[in-house]
Design a protein around this motif. Structure first.
Motif, mmCIF file in Angstrom:
data_model
loop_
_atom_site.group_PDB
_atom_site.id
_atom_site.type_symbol
_atom_site.label_atom_id
_atom_site.label_comp_id
_atom_site.label_asym_id
_atom_site.label_seq_id
_atom_site.Cartn_x
_atom_site.Cartn_y
_atom_site.Cartn_z
ATOM 1 N N THR A 111 1.029 -1.054 -0.156
ATOM 2 C CA THR A 111 0.011 0.045 0.060
ATOM 3 C C THR A 111 0.990 1.119 -0.172
ATOM 4 N N GLY A 112 0.411 2.236 -0.686
ATOM 5 C CA GLY A 112 1.254 3.487 -0.825
ATOM 6 C C GLY A 112 0.904 4.446 -1.788
ATOM 7 N N VAL A 113 1.920 5.444 -2.278
ATOM 8 C CA VAL A 113 1.535 6.375 -2.927
ATOM 9 C C VAL A 113 2.376 6.166 -4.200
ATOM 10 N N ALA A 114 2.052 6.064 -5.431
ATOM 11 C CA ALA A 114 2.789 5.922 -6.543
ATOM 12 C C ALA A 114 3.086 7.053 -7.241
ATOM 13 N N GLY A 115 2.135 8.076 -6.920
ATOM 14 C CA GLY A 115 2.532 9.499 -7.617
ATOM 15 C C GLY A 115 1.858 9.604 -8.894
ATOM 16 N N PRO A 116 1.960 10.585 -9.695
ATOM 17 C CA PRO A 116 3.003 11.770 -9.162
ATOM 18 C C PRO A 116 2.701 12.763 -8.352
ATOM 19 N N ASP A 117 1.376 12.737 -7.907
ATOM 20 C CA ASP A 117 0.794 13.768 -6.684
ATOM 21 C C ASP A 117 0.830 13.109 -5.177
ATOM 22 N N PRO A 118 0.861 13.835 -4.047
ATOM 23 C CA PRO A 118 0.851 13.446 -3.091
ATOM 24 C C PRO A 118 -0.792 13.019 -2.795
ATOM 25 N N GLN A 119 -0.988 12.000 -1.684
ATOM 26 C CA GLN A 119 -2.200 11.542 -1.402
ATOM 27 C C GLN A 119 -2.357 11.573 0.097
ATOM 28 N N ASP A 120 -3.283 12.450 0.407
ATOM 29 C CA ASP A 120 -3.675 12.578 1.878
ATOM 30 C C ASP A 120 -2.500 12.742 2.944
ATOM 31 N N GLY A 121 -1.851 13.737 2.189
ATOM 32 C CA GLY A 121 -0.627 14.155 2.993
ATOM 33 C C GLY A 121 0.750 13.206 2.861
ATOM 34 N N HIS A 122 0.569 12.212 2.305
ATOM 35 C CA HIS A 122 1.750 11.566 2.049
ATOM 36 C C HIS A 122 2.484 11.627 0.651
ATOM 37 N N PRO A 123 3.689 11.889 0.533
ATOM 38 C CA PRO A 123 4.348 12.254 -0.614
ATOM 39 C C PRO A 123 4.609 10.781 -1.546
ATOM 40 N N PRO A 124 4.483 11.157 -2.724
ATOM 41 C CA PRO A 124 4.782 10.265 -3.881
ATOM 42 C C PRO A 124 6.417 9.283 -3.332
ATOM 43 N N GLY A 125 6.142 7.974 -3.507
ATOM 44 C CA GLY A 125 6.983 7.010 -3.105
ATOM 45 C C GLY A 125 6.829 6.522 -1.696
ATOM 46 N N GLU A 126 6.196 7.124 -0.865
ATOM 47 C CA GLU A 126 5.866 6.688 0.665
ATOM 48 C C GLU A 126 4.952 5.336 0.527
ATOM 49 N N ALA A 127 5.594 4.073 0.807
ATOM 50 C CA ALA A 127 4.754 2.927 0.467
ATOM 51 C C ALA A 127 5.246 2.025 1.905
ATOM 52 N N TYR A 128 4.038 1.181 2.023
ATOM 53 C CA TYR A 128 4.479 0.132 3.316
ATOM 54 C C TYR A 128 4.208 -1.350 2.499
ATOM 55 N N VAL A 129 5.080 -2.096 2.927
ATOM 56 C CA VAL A 129 4.997 -3.730 2.555
ATOM 57 C C VAL A 129 4.953 -4.525 3.756
ATOM 58 N N ALA A 130 4.390 -5.440 3.379
ATOM 59 C CA ALA A 130 4.004 -6.564 4.682
ATOM 60 C C ALA A 130 4.095 -7.954 4.316
ATOM 61 N N VAL A 131 4.466 -8.636 5.212
ATOM 62 C CA VAL A 131 4.144 -10.190 5.078
ATOM 63 C C VAL A 131 3.868 -10.926 6.293
ATOM 64 N N SER A 132 2.874 -11.511 6.265
ATOM 65 C CA SER A 132 2.263 -12.431 7.479
ATOM 66 C C SER A 132 2.604 -13.878 7.160
ATOM 67 N N THR A 133 3.261 -14.629 8.063
ATOM 68 C CA THR A 133 3.556 -15.972 7.919
ATOM 69 C C THR A 133 3.134 -16.718 9.302
ATOM 70 N N PRO A 134 3.089 -17.832 9.213
ATOM 71 C CA PRO A 134 3.111 -18.749 10.551
ATOM 72 C C PRO A 134 3.950 -18.350 11.555
ATOM 73 N N GLU A 135 5.147 -17.960 11.057
ATOM 74 C CA GLU A 135 6.180 -17.563 11.892
ATOM 75 C C GLU A 135 6.101 -16.127 12.624
ATOM 76 N N GLY A 136 5.330 -15.271 12.063
ATOM 77 C CA GLY A 136 5.188 -13.865 12.720
ATOM 78 C C GLY A 136 4.980 -12.737 11.339
ATOM 79 N N ASP A 137 5.082 -11.744 11.776
ATOM 80 C CA ASP A 137 4.398 -10.559 10.833
ATOM 81 C C ASP A 137 5.575 -9.586 10.705
ATOM 82 N N ARG A 138 5.641 -9.020 9.375
ATOM 83 C CA ARG A 138 6.623 -7.767 9.443
ATOM 84 C C ARG A 138 6.046 -6.837 8.559
ATOM 85 N N VAL A 139 6.455 -5.766 8.752
ATOM 86 C CA VAL A 139 6.056 -4.548 7.929
ATOM 87 C C VAL A 139 7.284 -3.476 7.912
ATOM 88 N N LEU A 140 7.550 -2.983 6.541
ATOM 89 C CA LEU A 140 8.405 -2.225 6.400
ATOM 90 C C LEU A 140 8.157 -0.591 5.756
#
Length: 180
Positions: A111-140
């Motif tokens: 999830t994030g902002v691809a651009g070229p314009d900001p979205q809801d105060g978030h600049p283009p390029g701000e993004a979050y990726v996540a993985v959820s496994t049986p061993e745990g969850d991570r967000v970057l």
């Protein structure tokens, strides 16, 4: 375009990561699913470029509209109202939600902002990726630079790398992966 020599995916960083993700899932006997907003299906497309992906890939949900993140993936509507869709908590809930909805062992999310314009105060390029496994969850969090296509491609590489890193950490520590 060059190929990997195995008659399959193009020889790209994302293609190499896709093979590693699919191979790791297969070795564990796990299935995969992806919840995509920013990437609009590119994560799943990158995975299905690899021959044999169908052995572990269950499918994907493109929840581009914010309301679909809640109604389809089960993201907390209050979180979406407070923080919006460009948020680490939203990414994490998207990953766990797609695991549940598609009956997969591993969920990936972007999830994030691809651009070229900001979205809801978030600049283009701000993004979050996540993985959820049986061993745990991570967000970057990502702060990507480039065109819309480059931001989206960077998010694909990042979420695939996050899975590979999580599995590597689990193997090195011989235990559950801790959340980021």
């Amino acid at each position: 375009m060059t190929h990997d020599g195995a008659g399959g995916a193009p020889a790209t960083p994302s293609g190499t990561l896709a093979r590693a993700v699919l191979g790791g899932a297969h070795a564990r006997g796990w299935t995969l699913a992806a919840a995509e907003s920013l990437t609009g299906g590119l994560v799943v497309a990158t995975l299905v470029d690899v021959p044999g992906a169908s052995a572990v890939l269950r499918g994907g949900v493109v929840a581009y509209a914010t309301d679909l993140k809640a109604s389809v993936l089960g993201v907390d509507p209050d979180l979406l109202a407070r923080r919006g869709p460009v948020d680490p908590g939203v990414a994490g809930q998207m990953a766990s939600g797609v695991r549940r909805v598609l009956s997969a062992d591993v969920g990936l999310a972007t999830t994030g902002v691809a651009g070229p314009d900001p979205q809801d105060g978030h600049p283009p390029g701000e993004a979050y990726v996540a993985v959820s496994t049986p061993e745990g969850d991570r967000v970057l969090r990502l702060d990507l630079v480039g065109t819309r296509a480059e931001v989206r491609a960077g998010a694909v590489r990042a979420v695939l790398a996050l899975v590979v890193d999580a599995w590597g950490d689990a193997a090195r520590h011989d235990g559950p992966v801790k959340g980021a």
